[in-house]
Design a protein around this motif. Structure first.
Motif, short mmCIF file in Angstrom:
data_model
loop_
_atom_site.label_atom_id
_atom_site.label_comp_id
_atom_site.label_asym_id
_atom_site.label_seq_id
_atom_site.Cartn_x
_atom_site.Cartn_y
_atom_site.Cartn_z
N TYR A 126 0.78 -1.27 0.08
CA TYR A 126 -0.04 0.08 -0.14
C TYR A 126 0.80 1.21 0.15
N LYS A 127 0.67 2.05 -1.07
CA LYS A 127 1.47 3.28 -1.20
C LYS A 127 0.91 4.12 -2.02
N GLY A 128 0.96 5.55 -1.41
CA GLY A 128 0.10 6.59 -2.12
C GLY A 128 -1.25 6.35 -2.39
N GLY A 129 -1.73 5.38 -1.61
CA GLY A 129 -3.48 5.33 -1.88
C GLY A 129 -3.43 4.16 -2.88
N LYS A 130 -2.48 3.62 -3.30
CA LYS A 130 -2.64 2.40 -4.20
C LYS A 130 -2.16 1.06 -3.69
N TRP A 131 -2.97 0.06 -4.30
CA TRP A 131 -2.64 -1.48 -3.79
C TRP A 131 -1.87 -2.09 -5.04
N THR A 132 -0.98 -2.93 -4.53
CA THR A 132 -0.21 -3.80 -5.66
C THR A 132 0.23 -5.05 -4.97
N ASP A 133 -0.11 -6.08 -5.64
CA ASP A 133 0.12 -7.37 -5.13
C ASP A 133 1.66 -7.57 -5.49
N VAL A 134 2.38 -7.90 -4.30
CA VAL A 134 3.72 -7.99 -4.23
C VAL A 134 4.20 -9.59 -4.06
N SER A 135 3.08 -10.59 -3.90
CA SER A 135 3.50 -11.77 -3.34
C SER A 135 4.54 -12.61 -3.90
N GLU A 136 4.43 -12.52 -5.32
CA GLU A 136 5.61 -13.26 -5.97
C GLU A 136 6.87 -12.60 -5.74
N ALA A 137 6.98 -11.34 -5.71
CA ALA A 137 8.23 -10.90 -5.48
C ALA A 137 8.94 -11.03 -3.96
N MET A 138 7.98 -10.82 -2.90
CA MET A 138 8.14 -10.62 -1.59
C MET A 138 8.06 -11.97 -0.73
N MET A 139 7.15 -12.85 -1.14
CA MET A 139 6.82 -13.92 -0.45
C MET A 139 8.21 -14.85 -0.23
N PRO A 140 8.56 -15.23 1.10
CA PRO A 140 9.72 -16.17 1.25
C PRO A 140 9.30 -17.36 0.81
#
Length: 207
Positions: A126-140
């Motif tokens: 959550y950044k600047g009022g926007k949502w982005t799915d970052v599961s692929e990049a950040m999930m261990p």
């Protein structure tokens, strides 16, 4: 003197407004602002999904959603989905990461088996009022090979590798993610690794 006083008053008001604007959103506020891809319903409806008021903390909460409140992306093939969810907030240096874990079953099943329950865990930025799915990049990532070794060598269990899958949970009490090994037909789970949030990424930790 009057002009100086007015200028100072404006500076104080501007500073106060900036401080207020920068106040981090709570878990409840973030839950209310989630896109409909993750929770369906108005703010008023979402308030009723917080069926466990004692679980609601600044950085964590548990929610319950059923049927139409469960988005199709989460429900999958379930026709009458019932989902118990956890939301965990991870404060970052430039954005906020929200961990979402759903435990989904058919609402019509009074006693669903462990194998009929689906677990979905996601990481959203959550950044600047926007949502982005970052599961692929950040999930261990923890491999089934590693889980198999832990179960068979560490715990001396007799198990088929194809019957093992990895489950990730947001930790209610720790600032990070827990990974577990689950075995087909078994209710119990085995702890594998803990990944601590360092403000930028999740790092494997013994804590």
């Amino acid at each position: 003197m009057k002009k100086i006083f007015i200028l100072l008053s404006l500076l104080v008001l501007t500073f106060s407004a900036n401080v207020f604007a920068q106040k981090p959103m709570t878990a409840k506020q973030l839950f209310m602002s989630l896109p409909n891809d993750y929770v369906n319903g108005t703010v008023k409806q979402r308030a009723t999904f917080l069926a466990f008021p004692k679980s609601v903390k600044p950085d964590f909460l548990t929610f319950m959603i059923t049927e139409n409140a469960v988005p199709k992306m989460i429900a999958g093939d379930f026709t009458a989905p019932h989902a118990l969810g956890d939301l965990k907030v991870f404060r970052g240096t430039s954005s906020t990461i929200v961990g979402l874990r759903y435990q989904i079953s058919e609402d019509k099943e009074t006693n669903p088996t462990v194998d009929s329950v689906k677990i979905i865990t996601l990481l959203l930025e959550y950044k600047g009022g926007k949502w982005t799915d970052v599961s692929e990049a950040m999930m261990p990532k923890v491999s089934v090979d590693y889980a198999y070794k832990v179960l068979t060598e560490g715990f001396k269990m007799t198990v088929k590798q194809e019957d093992i899958w990895i489950e990730t949970q947001v930790s209610k009490y720790k600032n990070g993610l827990m990974t577990f090994a689950r075995i087909k037909g078994e209710d119990s789970i085995t702890t594998l690794k803990f990944f601590k949030w360092n403000g930028n990424v999740f790092v494997e930790s013994a804590d």
